[in-house]
Design an enzyme around this catalytic site. Structure first.
Site, mmCIF file in Angstrom:
data_model
loop_
_atom_site.group_PDB
_atom_site.id
_atom_site.type_symbol
_atom_site.label_atom_id
_atom_site.label_comp_id
_atom_site.label_asym_id
_atom_site.label_seq_id
_atom_site.Cartn_x
_atom_site.Cartn_y
_atom_site.Cartn_z
ATOM 1 N N GLY A 1 -0.705 -7.838 0.068
ATOM 2 C CA GLY A 1 -0.898 -8.673 1.254
ATOM 3 C C GLY A 1 -1.095 -7.871 2.524
ATOM 4 O O GLY A 1 -2.018 -8.123 3.298
ATOM 5 N N LYS B 1 8.084 0.472 0.273
ATOM 6 C CA LYS B 1 9.167 0.927 -0.594
ATOM 7 C C LYS B 1 8.741 1.286 -2.010
ATOM 8 O O LYS B 1 7.895 0.635 -2.598
ATOM 9 C CB LYS B 1 10.225 -0.177 -0.680
ATOM 10 C CG LYS B 1 10.911 -0.436 0.644
ATOM 11 C CD LYS B 1 12.137 -1.308 0.478
ATOM 12 C CE LYS B 1 11.724 -2.729 0.237
ATOM 13 N NZ LYS B 1 12.828 -3.653 0.064
ATOM 14 N N GLY C 1 1.479 -11.022 -3.670
ATOM 15 C CA GLY C 1 2.426 -10.922 -4.788
ATOM 16 C C GLY C 1 1.725 -10.997 -6.135
ATOM 17 O O GLY C 1 2.058 -10.253 -7.069
ATOM 18 N N ARG D 1 -7.974 -17.777 3.722
ATOM 19 C CA ARG D 1 -7.681 -18.390 2.423
ATOM 20 C C ARG D 1 -8.437 -19.698 2.219
ATOM 21 O O ARG D 1 -8.812 -20.021 1.088
ATOM 22 C CB ARG D 1 -6.181 -18.639 2.290
ATOM 23 C CG ARG D 1 -5.452 -17.344 2.044
ATOM 24 C CD ARG D 1 -3.993 -17.588 1.821
ATOM 25 N NE ARG D 1 -3.358 -16.365 1.367
ATOM 26 C CZ ARG D 1 -2.077 -16.079 1.533
ATOM 27 N NH1 ARG D 1 -1.284 -16.948 2.135
ATOM 28 N NH2 ARG D 1 -1.576 -14.955 1.083
HETATM 29 P P1 ADP Z 1 1.420 -4.575 0.458
HETATM 30 O O1 ADP Z 1 1.871 -5.871 1.095
HETATM 31 O O2 ADP Z 1 -0.035 -4.310 0.701
HETATM 32 O O3 ADP Z 1 1.818 -4.490 -0.986
HETATM 33 P P2 ADP Z 1 3.753 -3.215 1.397
HETATM 34 O O4 ADP Z 1 4.380 -4.513 1.744
HETATM 35 O O5 ADP Z 1 4.314 -2.453 0.262
HETATM 36 O O6 ADP Z 1 2.166 -3.386 1.209
HETATM 37 O O7 ADP Z 1 3.845 -2.208 2.625
HETATM 38 C C1 ADP Z 1 3.407 -2.534 3.926
HETATM 39 C C2 ADP Z 1 4.334 -1.952 4.924
HETATM 40 O O8 ADP Z 1 4.564 -0.580 4.711
HETATM 41 C C3 ADP Z 1 3.782 -2.082 6.314
HETATM 42 O O9 ADP Z 1 4.554 -3.010 7.038
HETATM 43 C C4 ADP Z 1 3.921 -0.663 6.881
HETATM 44 O O10 ADP Z 1 4.412 -0.630 8.201
HETATM 45 C C5 ADP Z 1 4.901 -0.016 5.943
HETATM 46 N N1 ADP Z 1 4.793 1.445 5.977
HETATM 47 C C6 ADP Z 1 3.708 2.193 5.798
HETATM 48 N N2 ADP Z 1 3.963 3.494 6.005
HETATM 49 C C7 ADP Z 1 5.263 3.577 6.334
HETATM 50 C C8 ADP Z 1 6.137 4.648 6.699
HETATM 51 N N3 ADP Z 1 5.703 5.897 6.764
HETATM 52 N N4 ADP Z 1 7.434 4.352 6.980
HETATM 53 C C9 ADP Z 1 7.860 3.091 6.921
HETATM 54 N N5 ADP Z 1 7.093 2.034 6.598
HETATM 55 C C10 ADP Z 1 5.804 2.264 6.310
HETATM 56 MG MG MG Z 2 3.776 -6.524 1.810
#
Ligand code: ADP
Ligand code: MG
Length: 396
Positions: free
Chosen positions: A350, A198, A373, A37
């Site tokens: 992130g 999620k 975010g 960053r």
């Molecule tokens: P971002 O920060 O890029 O928006 P998220 O926070 O939504 O992404 O998701 C990241 C998390 O999703 C990671 O910690 C990863 O372990 C989890 N994840 C990915 N696939 C699965 C799965 N099959 N079951 C549970 N968690 C998962």
């Molecule tokens: Mg995340």
């Protein structure tokens, strides 16, 4: 879209008060463990310095919630920034008041001053106008280059723009350009890959992307709520029971719009999510007690097939639990495939950005957003307060 950028302003001899995002991870002995960053802000800082400005930087670090916390001071950030700029950055232990004012007034052209963590003041997150006004006394111009904080209506992001001529920095402009391209003027075929933990985190992103993307590929934890909604057995995989109906609605919405939603066909499963767990490949249906932790090989081939003619791709959310090496191969295979596809490729989120960095593939993508975010809120179609503030300033 912010019309005015730092390039439109005469910076010579001016005190440029700049909001940056130096919210970096620190080690236990308070050293900067990842300076991504800080490096992302260098082009704008260097641009200001090359144009004979005096630069005053504001940032937050962590969540001190209005308390002064020695472990969240910006001293190690100052040190790292000095190294990266190749010049000594000055620092004060406050953001407002006489010391800060004297330090800012005492700068000569080409010098840089870093203020203390703005979140040591409760007024920062409250967007207190008096606090914003006091911050504004330190500058002649305000530049927002903190994309990662621009979804927050805080004093150093939004409030200050009420008191000074305001414009976007180069990093903020780059982020805006990519997200505006995605949402207003995408190259087609335009595909979105959505994964991550999620469904509930991504509902608005899915809805909004259904307006612009031609197809959505879903993997990661949220895929299992969608599969469940299609009547597929998902064993003990991640499920948001209360979002099954919503998943059904989203799939119906996609169908109405004539947009394809692509879900996994097979999976890598374990009995327990831990390093070294025995992995197994299964088909569409997941046996009782098994947890899907990655997309399977057929799914990887399917995703590649679905992505191969893309002219634009936005990817948010890892396709498996990438933190554990054995569960990261699906995500890696898709990343490696995309590396070879000639398209505008944007990473938001992130964890997704961290994942691409971990795989050492940063240079294979057109743009990796610096805001987790903020990038999600942008993709949801929200107007980010930090960007709106610049626009209002310039319109009014
Ligand atoms: P971002 O920060 O890029 O928006 P998220 O926070 O939504 O992404 O998701 C990241 C998390 O999703 C990671 O910690 C990863 O372990 C989890 N994840 C990915 N696939 C699965 C799965 N099959 N079951 C549970 N968690 C998962
Ligand atoms: Mg995340």
């Amino acid at each position: 879209m912010a019309k005015m950028t730092i390039r439109d302003l005469d910076l010579k001899g001016k005190r440029v008060l700049m909001r940056v995002d130096f919210n970096v991870p620190l080690t236990d002995d308070l050293k900067v463990s990842d300076d991504t960053r800080i490096r992302a802000a260098l082009p704008t800082i260097n641009y200001a310095l090359e144009n004979s400005a005096k630069v005053i930087l504001m940032s937050h670090l962590g969540r001190p919630k209005g308390n002064i916390m020695d472990n969240l001071r910006l001293d190690s950030v100052r040190g790292r920034l000095s190294e990266l700029l190749g010049q000594e950055v000055k620092k004060v232990d406050s953001c407002i008041g006489q010391d800060a004012k004297d330090a800012s007034d005492g700068l000569i052209e080409g010098e840089v001053l870093l203020l203390e963590n703005v979140r040591f003041y409760t007024e920062e997150t409250a967007n207190d106008p008096k606090f914003a006004k006091e911050l504004s006394l330190l500058g002649d111009l305000f530049i927002n280059d903190a994309f990662g904080s621009s979804h927050r209506a805080h004093a150093s992001v939004v409030g200050v723009a009420d008191y000074l001529p305001a414009a976007a920095g180069l990093l903020l402009m780059k982020e805006i350009e990519y997200f505006e391209k995605i949402l207003r003027d995408p190259e087609h075929p335009f595909y979105a890959i959505l994964g991550g933990a999620k469904v509930s985190d991504k509902i608005e992103v899915i809805k909004n992307l259904l307006n612009v993307a031609d197809k959505i590929l879903i993997g990661g934890g949220m895929a299992y709520t969608f599969l469940k909604a299609r009547g597929v057995e998902i064993g003990s995989s991640k499920l948001e029971e209360d979002k099954i109906e919503l998943a059904r609605e989203l799939m119906a919405l996609a169908e109405n719009k004539g947009k394809k939603i692509v879900l996994p066909l097979d999976h890598i499963v374990v009995e327990e999510i831990k390093d070294g767990a025995r992995v197994e490949k299964v088909g569409l249906e997941i046996p009782k007690g098994k947890i899907a932790v990655d997309i399977g090989e057929e799914t990887r081939e399917l995703f590649k097939e679905e992505l191969k003619d893309a002219k634009m791709v936005v990817w948010n959310g890892p396709l498996g639990i990438f933190e554990i090496e054995d569960f990261s191969y699906g995500t890696r295979e898709i990343a490696e495939f995309l590396a070879k596809v000639e398209a505008v490729k944007v990473i938001g989120g992130g964890d997704t950005a961290a994942c691409i960095e971990k795989m050492d593939m940063v240079d294979k993508f057109s743009h990796i957003s610096t805001g987790g975010g903020a990038s999600l809120e942008y993709l949801e179609g929200k107007v980010l307060p930090g960007i709106a503030a610049l626009k209002e300033r310039q319109d009014g």
